[in-house]
Design an enzyme around this catalytic site. Structure first.
Site, PDB file in Angstrom:
ATOM      1  N   VAL A 244       7.620 -25.629  40.906  1.00 34.91           N
ATOM      2  CA  VAL A 244       8.524 -24.514  41.130  1.00 34.91           C
ATOM      3  C   VAL A 244       9.873 -25.087  41.528  1.00 34.91           C
ATOM      4  O   VAL A 244       9.955 -25.947  42.413  1.00 34.91           O
ATOM      5  CB  VAL A 244       8.002 -23.574  42.234  1.00 34.91           C
ATOM      6  CG1 VAL A 244       8.943 -22.382  42.401  1.00 34.91           C
ATOM      7  CG2 VAL A 244       6.597 -23.098  41.919  1.00 34.91           C
ATOM      8  N   CYS A 245      10.927 -24.648  40.832  1.00 39.78           N
ATOM      9  CA  CYS A 245      12.283 -25.036  41.189  1.00 39.78           C
ATOM     10  C   CYS A 245      12.434 -26.566  41.178  1.00 39.78           C
ATOM     11  O   CYS A 245      12.028 -27.234  40.242  1.00 39.78           O
ATOM     12  CB  CYS A 245      12.644 -24.432  42.547  1.00 39.78           C
ATOM     13  SG  CYS A 245      14.397 -24.475  42.961  1.00 39.78           S
ATOM     14  N   SER A 246      12.971 -27.130  42.236  1.00 44.05           N
ATOM     15  CA  SER A 246      13.242 -28.570  42.276  1.00 44.05           C
ATOM     16  C   SER A 246      12.000 -29.408  42.495  1.00 44.05           C
ATOM     17  O   SER A 246      12.090 -30.643  42.543  1.00 44.05           O
ATOM     18  CB  SER A 246      14.284 -28.878  43.358  1.00 44.05           C
ATOM     19  OG  SER A 246      13.844 -28.420  44.623  1.00 44.05           O
TER      20      SER A 246
ATOM     21  N   THR B  41      14.193 -26.120  35.579  1.00 44.54           N
ATOM     22  CA  THR B  41      14.319 -26.136  37.030  1.00 44.54           C
ATOM     23  C   THR B  41      15.411 -25.130  37.396  1.00 44.54           C
ATOM     24  O   THR B  41      15.914 -24.409  36.522  1.00 44.54           O
ATOM     25  CB  THR B  41      14.660 -27.544  37.557  1.00 44.54           C
ATOM     26  OG1 THR B  41      14.619 -27.541  38.996  1.00 44.54           O
ATOM     27  CG2 THR B  41      16.030 -27.999  37.106  1.00 44.54           C
TER      28      THR B  41
END
Length: 333
Positions: free
Chosen positions: A107-109, A127
């Protein structure tokens, strides 16, 4: 449930993680019922402080949790990922666990931790848009695409930031248990819409900068007030009180996209809302929002979202469609 083996979902956290990257997907899996059991692992067992100060208890440290037996490994993001990816023990554990798991997600970074573990070579990933350039620069072996809200490349799933983690988790649930269960989970969590992975992670309010001057602001206001109006450069220039050439230059400089591209994105988002909120024919939606014909709308949807308008409506209607379902736990929703 008797005779049912729960899928084991293990979340990887670290000091400075983004709490919604954990709690959002965690609630999605939990709401799917007995099909999943969720655990949290960190560099060390015990309290882990998120970037906002929220403390979460990690039941396992990487030294005491073996990498075997994991169905889905989910690596969360957050500012602390830059320090976490320097933790050799954590990176080694993620690499080993991901290799043995049926699938791995970030998730994300959190994608930076997967990259540090050597799990993304040659893969297409996404991302949070704010870290797109950094990921591409630091990991040229990875194909970075920050337009979608989530991307699947084989057993590796990656998502954009924060709430996109819930979209990713819903897609994982649908992949395991089917569309009806995923819709029921979305309804239970009061999620307005299960967004397709190919949908842009940028809403109109986010993918462009805000107008810096009154003339450009007037043009933007006119676009949003009536997305289906003609909105050619001459008409927008009249709203702005500028010459067409001057508006073209200032609009692009202030918002980062030219007027025509901005108009198209606004129209696509308006059509998306119409498709998911009502039963108006696709042809009528196309005319109302400036696409002229259903075929033009279809081509634009395929180019921007990777899906046809009719398929978008069928697959991603609002949660009102799910009102006739019961939750996976057998409770009314």
């Amino acid at each position: 449930m008797e005779g049912v083996t729960s899928r084991r979902v293990v979340f990887v956290v670290f000091d400075g993680f983004q709490p919604l990257d954990l709690t959002g997907p965690h609630e999605v899996f939990h709401s799917a019922g007995d099909d999943y059991v969720c655990e949290v692992v960190a560099p060390r067992a015990g309290p882990v402080r998120s970037v906002s100060g929220l403390l979460v208890h990690a039941g396992h440290g990487v030294a005491d949790l073996g990498p075997a037996g994991i169905d889905t490994l989910v690596v969360v993001g957050g500012r602390g990922v830059d320090r976490a990816r320097q933790d050799e023990a954590l990176v080694s554990w993620v690499a080993a666990a991901a290799t043995r798991a049926r699938r791995v997600a970030s998730v994300c970074s959190g994608v930076f931790l997967l990259a540090a573990a050597g799990l993304l070579d040659g893969r297409r990933v996404t991302t949070h848009w704010a870290r797109e350039e950094q990921l591409a620069r630091e990991h040229p072996e990875v194909r970075v695409d920050c337009e979608p809200i989530f991307v699947r490349d084989g057993p590796v799933w990656t998502s954009a930031g924060v709430t996109a983690g819930m979209d990713l988790a819903l897609a994982l649930v649908e992949d395991d248990l089917g569309r009806d269960v995923a819709h029921a989970v979305a309804r239970r969590l009061v999620l307005f819409l299960r967004r397709p992975g190919g949908q842009s992670q940028f809403s109109v309010a986010l993918w462009s900068r805000q107008p810096a001057t009154d003339p450009v602001r007037a043009a933007v206001t006119a676009i949003h007030a009536d997305p289906g109006a003609r909105h050619d450069i001459a008409g927008l220039a009249a709203h702005a009180g500028l010459s067409p050439r001057h508006l073209q230059r200032r609009f692009t400089a202030e918002l980062g996209v030219p007027p025509a591209a901005y108009v198209e994105r606004v129209r696509v988002e308006a059509a998306q809302r119409a498709l998911t909120e009502g039963d108006e024919p696709v042809e009528a939606i196309a005319r109302r929002y400036g696409f002229t014909t259903a075929e033009t709308l279809r081509r634009t949807f395929h180019r921007r979202l990777g899906i046809a308008p009719s398929d978008y409506r069928a697959r991603f209607r609002s949660t009102a469609e799910a009102a006739h379902h019961v939750s996976p736990k057998g409770e009314p929703v």
